[in-house]
Design an enzyme around this catalytic site. Structure first.
Site, short mmCIF file in Angstrom:
data_model
loop_
_atom_site.label_atom_id
_atom_site.label_comp_id
_atom_site.label_asym_id
_atom_site.label_seq_id
_atom_site.Cartn_x
_atom_site.Cartn_y
_atom_site.Cartn_z
N SER A 43 0.84 -1.21 0.00
CA SER A 43 0.00 0.00 0.00
C SER A 43 0.87 1.25 0.00
O SER A 43 0.61 2.21 -0.73
CB SER A 43 -0.89 0.02 1.25
OG SER A 43 -1.80 -1.05 1.21
N ARG A 47 1.48 4.24 -3.03
CA ARG A 47 1.21 5.65 -2.71
C ARG A 47 2.46 6.50 -2.85
O ARG A 47 2.39 7.67 -3.25
CB ARG A 47 0.64 5.74 -1.28
CG ARG A 47 -0.81 5.24 -1.22
CD ARG A 47 -1.21 4.88 0.20
NE ARG A 47 -2.62 4.56 0.35
CZ ARG A 47 -3.18 3.38 0.02
NH1 ARG A 47 -2.43 2.41 -0.50
NH2 ARG A 47 -4.47 3.17 0.22
N GLY A 115 -5.45 -4.01 -8.19
CA GLY A 115 -6.59 -3.14 -7.94
C GLY A 115 -6.16 -1.83 -7.32
O GLY A 115 -6.71 -0.76 -7.64
N ASP A 342 -6.98 -8.25 4.07
CA ASP A 342 -6.20 -9.14 3.20
C ASP A 342 -5.71 -10.39 3.93
O ASP A 342 -4.99 -11.21 3.34
CB ASP A 342 -4.98 -8.38 2.64
CG ASP A 342 -5.40 -7.30 1.66
OD1 ASP A 342 -6.47 -7.45 1.03
OD2 ASP A 342 -4.67 -6.30 1.51
N LYS A 369 -12.13 -9.44 -4.23
CA LYS A 369 -10.68 -9.24 -4.21
C LYS A 369 -10.07 -9.86 -5.48
O LYS A 369 -10.76 -10.07 -6.45
CB LYS A 369 -10.09 -9.84 -2.93
CG LYS A 369 -10.52 -9.09 -1.67
CD LYS A 369 -9.98 -7.69 -1.67
CE LYS A 369 -10.48 -6.89 -0.47
NZ LYS A 369 -10.13 -5.47 -0.58
C1 S3P Z 1 -5.56 -1.48 -0.19
C2 S3P Z 1 -6.83 -1.54 0.29
C3 S3P Z 1 -7.61 -2.78 0.43
C4 S3P Z 1 -6.73 -4.02 0.30
C5 S3P Z 1 -5.74 -3.91 -0.80
C6 S3P Z 1 -4.84 -2.70 -0.58
C7 S3P Z 1 -4.90 -0.18 -0.30
O1 S3P Z 1 -8.60 -2.81 -0.57
O2 S3P Z 1 -7.52 -5.17 0.11
O3 S3P Z 1 -4.93 -5.06 -0.87
O4 S3P Z 1 -3.65 -0.13 -0.46
O5 S3P Z 1 -5.59 0.84 -0.23
P1 S3P Z 1 -10.03 -2.10 -0.33
O6 S3P Z 1 -9.78 -0.70 0.00
O7 S3P Z 1 -10.79 -2.22 -1.62
O8 S3P Z 1 -10.65 -2.90 0.79
#
Ligand code: S3P
Length: 459
Positions: A43, A47, A115, A342, A369
């Site tokens: 994450s 970012r 995603g 996760d 997911k």
């Molecule tokens: C993430 C948010 C989560 C998580 C993903 C990483 C992020 O998804 O499942 O692996 O970095 O913001 P969601 O915000 O859709 O729950």
């Protein structure tokens, strides 16, 4: 209007399109021992690249996760006009274009399996007066994008093409004059929240996101680190109201990426279930919105000790000593889901090795997911002789203290299914095989060699 061809990032790293499958088998192992530093947090890595690309000046990142998901994001921000240089292992520099300054990419942006990269950059692009097409692999093409298109449309962006109305590939026309919005997220999702905040960067005035359950706050923290004005206040019993003052001058700032707690979860549970194990996991991020698994495992009786806590790089972190433990079944409330969203697959493995029943409530988000993880978790356990049930959005695992194993697990292009099944095999009576371990490279490329270094029998 599409811009001219721009050079890609100078990284020397490439991503595969997984043309061949690579099966892997985990066998019952002797006690695991030693230290492991899992790779940088996924994450935070996404970012850091995105905010670095929107900041003025050169952002130096150390400890960046060089998994395929993050490499896709690095290529996307380069295609949007940022300069991206890899200086050494995990050491990257980004020269940004300034808020609202992304340029139209010459080609479709390919996010592979990711995603997070895709949704966050859809938000950032939505606030810029450009057109970009977003795409991904077969798994990402199945995932819902309406949750991002809805708020960015309110802000002034438009999807001019989308498969089935809201799936990838999507062509997005960013807002020429983005308007600030107040948006209540329909589900607790840091990706939706982050997309709205990143879109709101280019809007004049205050953009507000309201969430009923607090989700990971790395975007808010990093925006503040780059000089934006962001406030986060409690909203109701468990929620947050986050407000960003628009059109800030984001200034480049150094980022040190701590180890990913979602990756540390795999050696952590492996150490708990393989008898006699004693493992130290170093530099693990302990942001409280990410530590639901550790709290749950401790409720189950796990010996997990934080031995060196510190907060010197923006996010709190610790080293964890984890010893093999006798686990007992517990009830995991739905409210804990955002802080361990996760980690349910690997928690289900721990629950299979526990004595008694574990009930995990409120898991509807697991269905969207990288795969339908609710169904996949049940299939993974059942194929290995564990009694499990899904009741509405709850997962119920009947632990017997041991796992028969012997099953073949379908990974469905999902890295976490592959790693969870392989960890399960390290304590099982018969080997556990996964059909394709290739997708592990999206988040934890060195999973197999690092696990072997602790003593895991993976081949
Ligand atoms: C993430 C948010 C989560 C998580 C993903 C990483 C992020 O998804 O499942 O692996 O970095 O913001 P969601 O915000 O859709 O729950």
């Amino acid at each position: 209007m599409l811009g001219g061809r721009r050079p890609g990032p100078k990284t020397g790293l490439s991503v595969t399109s997984h043309p061949t499958v690579s099966p892997m088998t985990a066998r019952r192992s002797a006690a695991l021992a030693g230290h492991m530093r899992v790779p940088g947090d996924k994450s935070i890595s996404h970012r850091a690249l995105i905010l670095g690309a929107l900041a003025v000046g050169r952002t130096r990142i150390s400890g960046l996760l060089e998994g395929e998901d993050v490499i896709h994001t690095s290529k996307a921000v380069a295609a949007l006009g940022a300069r991206v240089d890899r200086r050494g292992e995990g050491s990257w520099e980004i020269s940004g274009v300034g808020v609202g300054g992304f340029r139209a990419p010459a080609e479709t942006l390919d996010f592979g399996n990711s995603g997070t990269g895709c949704r966050l950059l859809m938000g950032a692009v939505a606030g810029c007066p450009i057109t970009a097409t977003f795409d991904g692999d077969a798994s990402l093409r199945k995932r819902p994008m309406k949750r991002i298109l809805d708020p960015v449309t309110l802000l002034g962006a438009r999807a001019v093409a989308a498969a089935d109305g809201s799936r990838l590939p999507i062509t997005l026309v960013g807002a020429r004059d983005p308007v600030p919005i107040v948006y209540r997220t329909p589900v607790a999702s840091a990706q939706i929240k982050s997309a709205v905040l990143l879109a709101g960067l280019a809007a004049p005035g205050a953009t507000t996101v309201i969430e009923n359950e607090a989700s990971r706050d790395h975007t808010e923290l990093m925006l503040a680190h780059f000089g934006a004005q962001v406030t986060s206040e409690p909203e109701g019993p468990h929620g947050r109201r986050i407000t960003l003052r628009g059109q800030p001058e984001l200034a480049a700032a150094p980022i040190v990426v701590p180890a990913d707690p979602s990756s540390a979860a795999f050696p952590m549970v492996a150490a708990l279930i393989v008898p006699g194990s004693d493992v130290i996991l170093t530099d693990v991020m302990t942001n409280p919105l990410r530590t639901g698994l550790i709290a749950t495992l401790r409720d189950m009786g796990a010996a997990i000790e934080a031995v060196n806590t510190r907060a010197d790089t923006g996010e709190p972190m610790a080293d964890f000593r984890v010893r093999a433990s006798t686990l007992r079944g517990v009830e995991v409330p739905a409210g804990r889901a955002p802080s361990m969203i996760d980690e349910y697959l690997i928690l289900a493995v721990a629950a299979a090795y526990a004595e008694g029943t574990t009930v995990m409530r409120g898991l509807q988000e697991l269905r969207v997911k990288e795969s339908d993880r609710l169904a996949a978790t049940a299939d993974m356990l059942r194929a290995n002789g564990v009694e499990v049930a899904i009741e509405r959005d709850d997962l119920i695992v009947h632990g017997k203290g041991h796992v028969p194993g012997g099953g073949l697990v379908a990974t469905h292009m999902d890295h976490r299914i592959a790693m969870s099944a392989l960890v399960m095999g390290l304590g099982a009576r018969a080997p556990v095989k996964v059909d394709d371990a290739g997708f592990i490279a999206t988040s934890f490329p060195d999973f197999a060699p690092l696990m072997r270094a602790l003593g895991a029998d993976l081949a």
